[in-house]
Design an enzyme around this catalytic site. Structure first.
Site, PDB file in Angstrom:
ATOM      1  N   VAL A  72       0.723  -1.294  -0.012  1.00  0.00           N
ATOM      2  CA  VAL A  72       0.163  -0.039   0.001  1.00  0.00           C
ATOM      3  C   VAL A  72       0.866   1.152  -0.055  1.00  0.00           C
ATOM      4  O   VAL A  72       1.732   1.295   0.739  1.00  0.00           O
ATOM      5  CB  VAL A  72      -1.038  -0.026   1.292  1.00  0.00           C
ATOM      6  CG1 VAL A  72      -1.642   1.362   1.239  1.00  0.00           C
ATOM      7  CG2 VAL A  72      -1.953  -1.296   1.264  1.00  0.00           C
ATOM      8  N   ALA A 117       4.550   3.981   2.939  1.00  0.00           N
ATOM      9  CA  ALA A 117       4.047   2.882   2.363  1.00  0.00           C
ATOM     10  C   ALA A 117       4.324   1.727   3.203  1.00  0.00           C
ATOM     11  O   ALA A 117       4.806   1.745   4.215  1.00  0.00           O
ATOM     12  CB  ALA A 117       5.068   2.521   0.817  1.00  0.00           C
ATOM     13  N   LYS A 118       3.668   0.436   2.924  1.00  0.00           N
ATOM     14  CA  LYS A 118       3.884  -0.584   3.840  1.00  0.00           C
ATOM     15  C   LYS A 118       3.430  -1.706   3.004  1.00  0.00           C
ATOM     16  O   LYS A 118       2.464  -1.800   2.199  1.00  0.00           O
ATOM     17  CB  LYS A 118       2.896  -0.415   4.923  1.00  0.00           C
ATOM     18  CG  LYS A 118       3.501  -1.294   5.988  1.00  0.00           C
ATOM     19  CD  LYS A 118       4.563  -0.850   6.860  1.00  0.00           C
ATOM     20  CE  LYS A 118       5.009  -1.678   8.172  1.00  0.00           C
ATOM     21  NZ  LYS A 118       6.009  -0.985   9.057  1.00  0.00           N
ATOM     22  N   GLY A 119       4.187  -2.943   3.199  1.00  0.00           N
ATOM     23  CA  GLY A 119       3.746  -4.049   2.599  1.00  0.00           C
ATOM     24  C   GLY A 119       3.644  -5.336   3.786  1.00  0.00           C
ATOM     25  O   GLY A 119       4.087  -5.276   4.772  1.00  0.00           O
TER      26      GLY A 119
END
Ligand code: NAD
Length: 428
Positions: A72, A117-119
């Site tokens: 995201v 962001a992050k995943g």
């Protein structure tokens, strides 16, 4: 406007989770924004992009396994996306959305030129062999490749991912691009363009932020009593730095229990014992106590560096300390926050206190792009300066507006992001 009413159509109400917490935080920030920025806050209540991918891999037994992955990008107004990748069975889209939003705020608070962001991959990594984990990491990287790049989105480690995972991501991305692309990911091994000082960076930032807070409330750190919850990457480094500065580490708690010594624990000896025996129990010079006793111990500083939701309405009323520093993400529940506020305890919020890690990640990215590497002394000096400046900005704003440090940090972070939107204007 009530942002909590904004639920994206792809999230069902029962799976809202931490995303709702983030929306509440945006609601609390709004009254403190200037009218021209306030009208832009709906931008923060939606992630810019959210990619959901299937990650099929060949298992060691020849069967095929399928895992769901996410990346995201909450906001890229101030620069490329930056945020870790988490492997955990409880990972959800809502969680990754919230974590990416908090990265937007954190990166803006320390003023590094990144968006948020992050995943994550919904997987229990303990159930996979190393070879399966490598295949999972490489396939996941391939699936989110379209989002990645040194000027697009730069991942980093998070829960259950480490420098080996980052090396696999860097290699997979590089193979697909046909060149060696070191700056696409941070938290890499030193041998692959990783930065000196990264390992201690978050603990060091926790220490520097606490030193600054102590100065403002006239607390002498030499001889001060410090308790540390979480004795991993963040907690151990912070404990070591406090001890080196002359503070007494009077209590440590981790997932194996709690130990105390009012005269001060020997941090290095405790670390060696923990490493050798797999538990804090029996560490030299330490007495074992219950977790209730840990929270009730009288201290000057409490470092919360374990995990989320540790300081709750149940224990916040018993904590006897002057400063709480949030090394972990989200260790204090909103109810506990109000109790601590009423009791006059200074809480240094996570988006400020634990930003040392992403700051040195930023240094790693800069060093990789310029292909010129700095000494550890240079890195620490630059980290200390950034942490001190961020702390001062948050502290001064909290004093001027008469608001808690957490709200002040969110206001500062959101202001910087929304100002970028304002001056960039709306495309087309
Ligand atoms: P880690 O896995 O190295 O250490 C976690 C520590 O917490 C361990 O000592 C573990 O025993 C302890 N712990 C786990 N559950 C516990 C419980 N229920 N009660 C007491 N102790 C418990 O992790 P870390 O990298 O040190 O991260 C700690 C926190 O800091 C996490 O919230 C993480 O998201 C946050 N954080 C880490 C970094 C970083 O650079 N590592 C950066 C920013 C934020």
């Amino acid at each position: 406007m009530n942002n909590v009413s904004h639920i994206p159509s792809y999230l069902s109400a029962e799976h809202l989770g931490p995303w709702e917490t983030f929306l509440v935080q945006v609601d609390r920030v709004e009254p403190h924004l200037s009218p021209d920025l306030r009208k832009l806050t709906p931008i923060l209540t939606r992630p810019m992009r959210a990619l959901i991918v299937n990650v099929p891999i060949r298992l060691d037994n020849g069967e095929m396994g399928h895992f769901e992955g996410y990346r995201v990008q909450h906001n890229l107004a101030r620069g490329p996306g930056k945020g870790g990748i988490r492997f955990h069975p409880d990972v959800t889209l809502a969680e990754v959305m919230a974590l990416s939003a908090w990265m937007t705020v954190k990166n803006a608070v320390v003023n590094v030129p990144f968006g948020g962001a992050k995943g994550g991959v919904r997987v229990d990594p303990r159930q996979l062999s190393i070879a399966e984990l490598e295949r999972l990491t490489r396939r996941y990287t391939s699936e989110i490749h379209i989002l990645l790049g040194q000027d697009k989105d730069v991942p980093a480690p998070d829960i259950n991912t480490n420098e080996q995972t980052m090396a696999w991501i860097m290699d997979t991305y590089s193979m697909n691009e046909g060149r060696t692309a070191m700056s696409v990911v941070t938290g890499k091994p030193i041998s692959l363009g990783g930065s000196l000082g990264r390992k201690d960076a978050t603990g060091r930032g926790v220490f520097v932020a606490t030193v600054e807070a102590a100065r403002h409330i006239s607390l002498e750190l030499s001889g001060a009593r410090v308790a540390v919850q979480g004795f991993g990457n963040v907690g151990e480094a912070a404990a070591r730095l406090f001890s080196n500065a002359g503070a007494k580490i009077v209590a440590i708690q981790d997932s194996t229990g709690a130990i105390v010594n009012p005269a001060g624990l020997d941090v290095r000896a405790v670390k060696a014992w923990r490493h050798e025996h797999g538990t804090l129990q029996g560490a030299p010079g330490a007495e074992s106590v219950s977790t209730d006793d840990f929270w009730q111990m009288e201290t000057d500083v409490l470092i919360a560096a374990a995990m989320e939701n540790q300081i709750t309405a149940a224990n916040a009323g018993h904590i006897r300390t002057r400063i709480i520093t949030e090394g972990a993400n989200g260790p204090t529940t909103p109810e506990a926050d109000l109790i601590l506020q009423e009791r006059g305890i200074t809480v240094i919020p996570d988006v400020l206190a634990n930003a040392g890690g992403v700051t040195v990640s930023y240094f790693e990215w800069v060093q990789d792009i310029s292909a010129f590497f700095w000494t550890e002394d240079e890195i620490n000096a630059r980290l200390d300066r950034i942490m001190r400046e961020a702390f001062a900005a948050v502290w001064d704003s909290a004093q001027a507006k008469g608001i808690p440090l957490r709200t002040a940090a969110f206001v500062l972070g959101c202001e910087r992001v929304l100002l970028a939107h304002k001056v960039r204007g709306l495309y087309p």
